[in-house]
Design a protein around this motif. Structure first.
Motif, short mmCIF file in Angstrom:
data_model
loop_
_atom_site.label_atom_id
_atom_site.label_comp_id
_atom_site.label_asym_id
_atom_site.label_seq_id
_atom_site.Cartn_x
_atom_site.Cartn_y
_atom_site.Cartn_z
N GLY A 58 -8.93 -27.08 -15.95
CA GLY A 58 -8.41 -28.17 -15.60
C GLY A 58 -9.35 -29.31 -14.72
N ALA A 59 -9.99 -28.51 -13.63
CA ALA A 59 -10.91 -29.23 -12.98
C ALA A 59 -11.94 -30.05 -13.81
N TRP A 61 -11.98 -30.86 -17.03
CA TRP A 61 -11.49 -31.99 -17.73
C TRP A 61 -11.13 -33.23 -17.11
N GLU A 62 -10.36 -32.87 -15.65
CA GLU A 62 -10.22 -34.12 -15.00
C GLU A 62 -11.61 -34.74 -14.61
N SER A 63 -12.74 -34.01 -14.29
CA SER A 63 -13.99 -34.57 -13.79
C SER A 63 -14.53 -35.56 -15.00
N GLU A 65 -12.77 -36.44 -17.77
CA GLU A 65 -11.85 -37.99 -17.93
C GLU A 65 -12.00 -39.15 -16.82
N GLY A 66 -12.11 -38.52 -15.74
CA GLY A 66 -12.59 -39.48 -14.35
C GLY A 66 -13.96 -40.32 -14.66
#
Length: 292
Positions: A58-59, A61-63, A65-66
């Protein structure tokens, strides 16, 4: 809409400047901008729960996407009228962007990637310059929006493709074109040891005149197609790579073929092209002669 301009982003400090440059290129061409991030994690077949050796999925993918969201934001700020799309592609950056180049109008990458050492050309830029299916622009961190387009000219097929592209770029940017040909009295095109052409021909002025004629002939036809482009022919006696790198200091863009007339058969990126990508003072677009 025409084929897109594609830009690769990797989270490196120079990536956002590269995105801004790509957005302006798309705007000039009336093309869509496609922002692409090559993400190796899915290609490693990591289970949905993530790997105990790496960060939580999750971390990660968040990175990703960011960094894409920030890239898109910067692109829209640099070229507000451009349509911007984005994608995450599983795989190594060089191969993923090479695949993207099959449907792109122009590929844009940074001079260095996130894993590069300061001052060294990134492996992705080298790979794309040699293997891309469309022209590749390698962006440096310091850019200028004025100045002429500079094109390296010799009598190779690669140079002919670069000349055609450079005329289009000068017309697109509304600027002058400098057609630069560097030559020396030494020839290393044969299998024998290098020969001094002065010994063979005996007249430096004659050699100079022949080089000037070659440059003029190489530009013929393109002038008629682009009557509004002011062309400055420059024939310089000196080593090609040094001459081009020095001249790049006053240009907004350099255009060069992937391999010049001195290249070895089978090499997709010549020594001069490689040196220019490493050391030029402006963005460099590499054009292959076998492109459609």
């Amino acid at each position: 809409m025409s084929a897109p301009v594609v830009v690769g982003v990797d989270g490196s400090p120079s990536a956002l400047a590269t995105v801004e440059a790509a957005a302006r290129e798309a705007g000039m061409r009336g093309a869509e901008l496609r922002v692409v991030h090559a993400f190796l994690w899915p290609a490693l077949h990591v289970p949905p729960g993530g790997s105990p050796l790496g960060p939580p999925a999750g971390a990660v993918w968040e990175s990703v996407e960011g960094l894409l969201a920030e890239a898109v934001e910067r692109a829209l700020a640099a070229a507000p009228g451009v349509v911007v799309g984005h994608a995450v592609i599983a795989g190594e950056a060089g191969g993923a962007l090479e695949a993207e180049s099959r449907t792109a109008r122009l590929m844009v990458v940074g001079h260095r990637g996130s894993g590069g050492l300061a001052g060294l050309l990134g492996s992705t830029a080298v790979h794309l310059a040699a293997h891309s299916h469309c022209p590749v622009m390698v962006v440096r961190e310091r850019m200028r929006e004025d100045g002429p387009v500079l094109v390296a000219v010799d009598d190779s097929p690669q140079a002919r493709a670069a000349i055609a592209f450079a005329f289009d770029e000068a017309a697109l940017r509304g600027t002058d074109l400098i057609a630069l040909h560097a030559w020396t009295t030494w020839s290393d095109h044969s299998d024998a040891r290098p020969a001094n052409l002065v010994d063979l021909i005996g007249d430096v002025e004659r050699l100079q005149a022949e080089e000037e004629r070659m440059l003029t002939d190489a530009l013929s036809g393109h002038r008629e197609d682009h009557p509004d482009v002011t062309v400055h022919e420059r024939v310089v006696r000196g080593r090609t790579r040094h001459t081009l790198i020095e001249a790049s200091g006053g240009a907004q863009l350099m255009v060069i073929g992937a391999r010049g007339r001195g290249g070895f058969a089978g090499l997709l990126l010549g020594s001069v092209s490689h040196a220019v990508l490493h050391h030029a003072h402006c963005p460099v677009t590499v054009v292959r002669s076998d492109l459609p």
